[in-house]
Design an enzyme around this catalytic site. Sequence first.
Site, mmCIF file in Angstrom:
data_model
loop_
_atom_site.group_PDB
_atom_site.id
_atom_site.type_symbol
_atom_site.label_atom_id
_atom_site.label_comp_id
_atom_site.label_asym_id
_atom_site.label_seq_id
_atom_site.Cartn_x
_atom_site.Cartn_y
_atom_site.Cartn_z
ATOM 1 N N ARG A 105 1.413 -59.767 -104.145
ATOM 2 C CA ARG A 105 0.323 -58.863 -103.798
ATOM 3 C C ARG A 105 -0.388 -59.283 -102.522
ATOM 4 O O ARG A 105 -0.759 -58.436 -101.697
ATOM 5 C CB ARG A 105 -0.664 -58.766 -104.958
ATOM 6 C CG ARG A 105 -1.850 -57.838 -104.725
ATOM 7 C CD ARG A 105 -1.483 -56.500 -104.119
ATOM 8 N NE ARG A 105 -0.430 -55.797 -104.833
ATOM 9 C CZ ARG A 105 0.242 -54.761 -104.349
ATOM 10 N NH1 ARG A 105 -0.013 -54.312 -103.121
ATOM 11 N NH2 ARG A 105 1.180 -54.185 -105.058
ATOM 12 N N LYS A 140 -15.879 -54.576 -85.726
ATOM 13 C CA LYS A 140 -15.944 -53.688 -86.895
ATOM 14 C C LYS A 140 -14.722 -53.937 -87.772
ATOM 15 O O LYS A 140 -13.810 -53.135 -87.891
ATOM 16 C CB LYS A 140 -16.020 -52.227 -86.449
ATOM 17 C CG LYS A 140 -17.295 -51.919 -85.665
ATOM 18 C CD LYS A 140 -17.315 -50.493 -85.147
ATOM 19 C CE LYS A 140 -18.570 -50.228 -84.326
ATOM 20 N NZ LYS A 140 -18.604 -48.866 -83.751
ATOM 21 N N LYS A 172 -26.368 -55.671 -76.477
ATOM 22 C CA LYS A 172 -26.234 -54.264 -76.817
ATOM 23 C C LYS A 172 -27.588 -53.567 -76.755
ATOM 24 O O LYS A 172 -28.596 -54.176 -76.380
ATOM 25 C CB LYS A 172 -25.567 -54.126 -78.185
ATOM 26 C CG LYS A 172 -24.131 -54.674 -78.172
ATOM 27 C CD LYS A 172 -23.469 -54.545 -79.524
ATOM 28 C CE LYS A 172 -23.124 -53.099 -79.841
ATOM 29 N NZ LYS A 172 -21.980 -52.599 -79.033
ATOM 30 N N GLU A 205 -24.581 -53.917 -72.294
ATOM 31 C CA GLU A 205 -24.351 -52.515 -72.621
ATOM 32 C C GLU A 205 -25.348 -51.644 -71.875
ATOM 33 O O GLU A 205 -26.546 -51.931 -71.853
ATOM 34 C CB GLU A 205 -24.500 -52.296 -74.130
ATOM 35 C CG GLU A 205 -24.334 -50.842 -74.562
ATOM 36 C CD GLU A 205 -24.485 -50.662 -76.058
ATOM 37 O OE1 GLU A 205 -23.561 -51.059 -76.789
ATOM 38 O OE2 GLU A 205 -25.530 -50.149 -76.498
ATOM 39 N N ASP A 227 -21.734 -47.098 -72.577
ATOM 40 C CA ASP A 227 -21.735 -46.672 -73.971
ATOM 41 C C ASP A 227 -22.033 -45.190 -74.134
ATOM 42 O O ASP A 227 -23.032 -44.682 -73.601
ATOM 43 C CB ASP A 227 -22.778 -47.490 -74.756
ATOM 44 C CG ASP A 227 -22.686 -47.245 -76.252
ATOM 45 O OD1 ASP A 227 -21.582 -47.396 -76.802
ATOM 46 O OD2 ASP A 227 -23.722 -46.906 -76.863
#
Length: 288
Positions: A105, A140, A172, A205, A227
């Site tokens: 698995r 992410k 950011k 950013e 962005d």
Amino acid sequence: MQTPTASYLTPEALTTFIRTALAEDIGDGDHSALSSIPADARNRAHLLVKGEGILAGMALAALIFKEVDPTLQLTALLADGSPVKHGDVAFTVEGPARSILTAERLVLNCMQRMSGIATYTAHLNTLLAGTTAKLLDTRKTTPNFRICEKWAVLIGGGVNHRYGLFDMIILKDNHVDYAGGVAQAIAATHAYLKKTGRQLPVEIETRSLAEVQQALDAGGITRIMLDNMRPEQLREAVALIAGRFPTEASGGITEQTIAEIARTGVDYISVGALTHSVKSLDLSLKAY
């Protein structure tokens, strides 16, 4: 098989990941295998591909089998990065039957998701053809599975962005807002790096041409992120920057928009969907 080359793919990191994942799954024992399979039983199995895409996780599978039982013998028939189709066999494994079942698995979980990521990465890369833009991943990722997801992006032909918060500074929108503006965020970062004696790349950013100009005026950065800008804004920003710093487009980029964005002249395009929204490739470990 692909030899790990990225700095995060150390033997120690991979061993830690595998042991933690096995402990989560096995606990105090694989009682299904222990109860039904004789201790001296030996068998074999092969990894059957049941979809179409790019194979990833072969090198990791070998490490998993070795960790579960060093006497297991894996024979690789395909390499990481190979295009695969339904019916292909990626490897065979032979040895103690209990050990094959215990490893099954974790091998499948890793390879299915890694192959899905590599497949989508390779697909998006085809949409960048004719441009100089490079495809980046993001942070992410799935907690405790980042090492595999970033590795899969490499196998699919993408480029890893920073691995974590520790190896690069990205200022950011929230950093900029909390610091009081682009110039203030960059100045504070320079002071911090000097005080701590660190040497880290610094990316800022920007959300508008005005912020791009502020970043250019401040200087002392490694890359400018653009962005959530429309293609026409990206072209203006690239022209304004004029090669003084590498550029990165980010924010809501999809396979429908990525080609047009690449044609604006940006150097990098970061896509969170590479790791947060992919469909796993269907694989199965079958006795034969």
